[in-house]
Design a protein around this motif. Sequence first.
Motif, PDB file in Angstrom:
ATOM      1  N   LYS A   1      -8.344   2.981   4.077  1.00 40.64           N
ATOM      2  CA  LYS A   1      -8.554   1.526   4.062  1.00 40.64           C
ATOM      3  C   LYS A   1      -8.357   0.961   5.463  1.00 40.64           C
ATOM      4  O   LYS A   1      -7.377   1.278   6.136  1.00 40.64           O
TER       5      LYS A   1
ATOM      6  N   GLY B   1      -4.150  -9.901   0.454  1.00 41.64           N
ATOM      7  CA  GLY B   1      -3.735  -8.543   0.782  1.00 41.64           C
ATOM      8  C   GLY B   1      -4.211  -7.511  -0.232  1.00 41.64           C
ATOM      9  O   GLY B   1      -3.817  -6.349  -0.188  1.00 41.64           O
TER      10      GLY B   1
ATOM     11  N   ASP C   1      -5.419  -3.455  -0.117  1.00 40.56           N
ATOM     12  CA  ASP C   1      -4.508  -2.306  -0.218  1.00 40.56           C
ATOM     13  C   ASP C   1      -4.518  -1.771  -1.651  1.00 40.56           C
ATOM     14  O   ASP C   1      -4.550  -0.557  -1.882  1.00 40.56           O
TER      15      ASP C   1
HETATM   16 MG    MG Z   1      -3.668  -6.732   4.732  1.00 32.13          MG
END
Ligand code: MG
Length: 410
Positions: A7, A151, A154
Amino acid sequence: MALLVQKFGGTSVGTVDRIEAVADKVKAFREAGHDLVIVVSAMSGETNRLISLAKEIMEEPTPREFDVLLSTGEQVTIALLCMALIKRGVEARSYTGAQVRIVTDSVFNKARIQSIDDCNMRADLQAGRVVVVAGFQGVDEQGNITTLGRGGSDTTAVALAAALKADECQIYTDVDGVYTTDPRVVDTARRLDKITFEEMIEMASLGSKVLQIRSVEFAGKYNVPLRVLSSFQEGPGTLITLEDENVMEQPVVSGIAFNRDEAKLTIAGVPDTPGVALRILQPISEANIEVDMIVQNVSADNRTDFTFTVHRNDYRRALDVLQNVAKDVAALEVKSDNKIAKVSIVGVGMRSHAGVATKMFKALSQEGINIQMISTSEIKISVVIDEKYLELAVRALHSAFELHKPEDNH
Ligand code: MG
Ligand code: ASP
C-alpha cells in the motif's frame, strides 16, 4: 517469490513524479518474481480538498453523496499508477473497490468490509498482471459506493492481504517504521524491528498515528504479517506480527505513546451510594460523549470523588452535563482541567515482569512530575499529568526503560 500486498499512502503518490517512482519500485519487485497487489491512497491533500468542496455546499454533506465524492481521489491514483506501470512494460490493471467487489455494510463514511471477491485479482495475477486497487472504498449490497473512514486505505490493504492469504502486507509511508516514541520529542527514539499486533493497537489508539487502528485490528484477527516501511528510503521497516513464543525475548516496554487530546472532569463529594456512578456517566453517554479513564476514590464520610477523562473536543459539553448532574446527585463541587496529557508505556513483556509501574513512577517523581490519574491494562500503564510536563515525562521514561538501546540489550 511471494504474494505481496503493498500500500502506498498519499505522500508516496502525491505528485506525478512520485507515482512514477512508485512504478519503478513496483517494477523492481515484479522483476524479482513477486506477485503484487498494490493499494493506493488519493494524492496527498486530495481527500481534504474534496471534503472542503462538499462543505462549501452543505455543512453536513449527504452521506451517500459524500462517499461518491470522496472515493474519486483514489480512482485518479489507480489509473495514473497503472499508466506508469504499462509505460514501463509492466502489465497492470486498475480496480475500484466496487469492481474488485469489496462489499461493505451501508454505513456511509465509515463502512466496514464484509466480504471480498478475489476472482478478478486471482485471474490477473495468474495472467502475470500487477493488480492496482483503490484504497478506502467499497460497495454495499445495493451497489452504493461507500468509504471506510479516514486513513481507510490501510484497512483495504490488510483486508485484501487476508482475503488473498498474502505472504505480507507492506504499508509504504513517509516514515521508515514504528518508533519507540515520537522522534520529534525524543531524539534517541529508535525504529523497532518488530512489534506485536496488541502493542501496535495500544500505540495507535494512544496517539501514535502511523496506521489506521482498524487495519491493525484486522491484521491481528486474521494474522496477516504487516510491515511499515518508507517509500523514500531503503530499509527493513517494522514488522507487526504475533507475539514471540519465547516470553523472555519480549522487551518489557516496547514504546511510549502520548496524547494531548483529553480533558479531565471531577465531580467531588458525591454520596457514596449504589447507582451513583451510573447517574454520573449515563447522561454523559447519552450526550454521545466517550469516556476514557475513570477513577473513583474510596469514600471518606460517605462521600467520594469521581474523576474521568473525555476527548478535548467534548470538554465543554461534558462540563455542562456534569454541572447538571452535580445538582441532581447533590455533589459538593465540579472541577475540570483541559490542560492535561496522557502518557503510556506499552509492552507485552509487562505480563511476565514485576516492578514496571514502580520504575515508571520513580522516573516521573525524579523529574518532580505529579501523577494525577493512573490506569493499567495487561500490557500498558497510562498516567495523566499536567500538559506542560509532557515532553519531559516522555524523555524521562524513554531513558528509564532504556528504549534507545537495541532490543536485545533490554
Ligand atoms: Mg494514511
Ligand atoms: N484518502 C483517504 C484519506 O485521506 C484514505 C487514506 O488515505 O487512507 O483519509
